[in-house]
Design a protein around this motif. Structure first.
Motif: not given
Ligand SMILES: Cc1ncc(COP(=O)(O)O)c(C=O)c1O
Length: 414
Positions: A116-118, A142, A144, A188, A192, A217, A219-220, A260-261
């Motif tokens: 995961t990104v986290t 984000h 995290t 980011d 998000s 990050d 993720a999106h 995961s998105k």
């Molecule tokens: C910008 C951003 N970074 C990280 C995460 C967490 O990602 P992950 O579920 O892969 O840990 C999210 C989850 O919604 C997110 O929106």
């Protein structure tokens, strides 16, 4: 419930902002929803109540794509369901194929996959700054990354922050720490809540001037935005991320993409240089202390990347068009919709938590599921309904979304 447990929970609920968030969500039907079935982007809540899903971030719609599951059984036959080596010990070869493929797609020398990104942020950010480095956090980034930064701060690193796009404030912080050889700016790629894009050209200029690294990050953004944006392809092509969207190289950049998105697969990756990759393998604790991705997720990611090559541009055009329709329809009714980019995240400003709860419950009754962001998730006055759109949504879904928000106006509940 045991008395000790009861006391412990009560103190935490009272002292932590999450307690208040929990209380707010306790008043909403759009919270902790059980999906009893799914048909396309429609979720069955009970026999006579279905809701249209505008809370999913499976942007390319691959979670529902019939071609996605094709390789899962083959890979499970090859590797078993979950070889549980930590990656420091061993990795099934499918990792190598995927890492090479992703590096090529995004244009980095190297790439390492984590679950995961986290986990990447928690493992990599404290490693980068060690005991005396500096982390500079964009306040809109984000949460995290903030969690990861707190671990770094606990090790002795300095944590600073700046308001998104306030480059004068960022420069003041960079000047303050200019003699420090370990400075990392955290942003980011695509924000998000607003769908804004990080202003990478400005950030890169400052990072180069003050010899800092930028940790992005995305993720999106990964899977949705990509290279060579144009009138015909407003989100860009290939979905190869925000750095390629701007046509930049990766000097001074560490790029983190989530799968995961857009790719509907439990995996994430860090794209970086070979030297950085070797460092991360040695220093990032999830590489040796945590488990790997399930084989099924690696298989769907592999299949998703193939589908992206064939049908990705079609999905992204559909995403763009559905988003434009939603933006126009909602704004025509007088709503303030936060979205400057056309990315498929739209936040409808409500600006009051009591009204937000009321409208969330109304939307749910009308068959619309959104992500609700009350105070104190958001500042007072900035409460929103976040709508995310995927390529598996339809024109009719968006029509119903607009109609439901229209009814809120007509019956004066805000
Ligand atoms: C910008 C951003 N970074 C990280 C995460 C967490 O990602 P992950 O579920 O892969 O840990 C999210 C989850 O919604 C997110 O929106």
């Amino acid at each position: 419930m045991n008395q000790t447990e009861k006391k412990l929970i009560k103190i935490n609920m009272d002292e932590n902002r999450r307690g208040l968030i929990r209380k707010m969500f306790g008043k909403m039907k759009q919270y902790d929803v059980t999906a009893k079935g799914i048909q396309g982007r429609k979720i069955k809540i009970s026999d006579n109540h279905w809701v249209i899903d505008f809370a999913s971030c499976n942007y390319l719609g691959l979670d529902l794509d019939k071609d996605m599951s094709n390789t899962i059984l083959k890979e499970i036959d090859n590797w078993g369901v979950h070889p549980s080596w930590c990656r420091l010990v061993a990795s099934p070869d499918i990792y190598n194929h995927l890492e090479q493929k992703i590096s090529k797609l995004i244009g980095t020398e190297s790439c390492i996959i984590f679950p995961t990104v986290t986990l990447i942020s928690i493992g990599v950010l404290p490693a980068l700054v060690g005991k005396t480095g500096v982390l500079i956090l964009d306040k809109s980034a984000h949460e995290t990354m903030y969690e990861a930064a707190k671990i770094a701060r606990d090790n002795g690193a300095v944590l600073e922050s700046f308001k998104q796009d306030d480059f004068a404030a960022l420069e003041r912080i960079l000047i303050k720490h200019r003699d420090n050889p370990r400075i990392v700016i955290m942003v980011d790629g695509v924000y998000s809540m607003s769908g804004d894009y990080a202003n990478l050209p400005e950030l890169v200029k400052l990072a180069k001037k003050y010899k800092a690294l930028i940790y992005i990050d995305d993720a999106h953004g990964f899977g949705v935005v990509g290279e060579k944006p144009s009138k015909k392809y407003p989100l860009g092509k290939k979905g190869n991320g925000i750095v390629k969207y701007y046509g930049l190289d990766y000097e001074n950049i560490i790029y983190v993409g989530g799968c995961s998105k857009a790719y509907s697969s439990l995996a994430a990756f860090i794209g970086c240089s070979q030297v950085m990759s070797a460092f991360i393998k040695a220093f990032a604790t999830p590489y040796d202390l945590s488990g790997p991705c399930p084989i099924a997720s690696l298989a769907t990611l592999s299949q998703g990347l193939k589908i992206n090559e064939k049908r990705g541009e079609k999905f992204r055009l559909k995403l763009w068009n559905l988003t434009q329709k939603a933006l126009k329809g909602l704004r025509a009714q007088g709503y303030t919709v936060i979205n400057r980019t056309g990315f498929p995240i739209l936040s409808v400003h409500i600006g009051d938590t009591a009204k937000l709860i009321k409208t969330a419950n109304f939307l749910f009754k009308e068959g619309i599921l959104v992500t609700v962001a009350p105070y104190p998730m958001m500042k007072k006055g900035e409460e929103v309904h976040r709508i995310s759109i995927t390529a598996a949504n339809t024109e009719e879904d968006v029509g119903q979304l607009i109609a439901a928000f229209g009814k809120i106006r007509k019956i004066n509940i805000i």
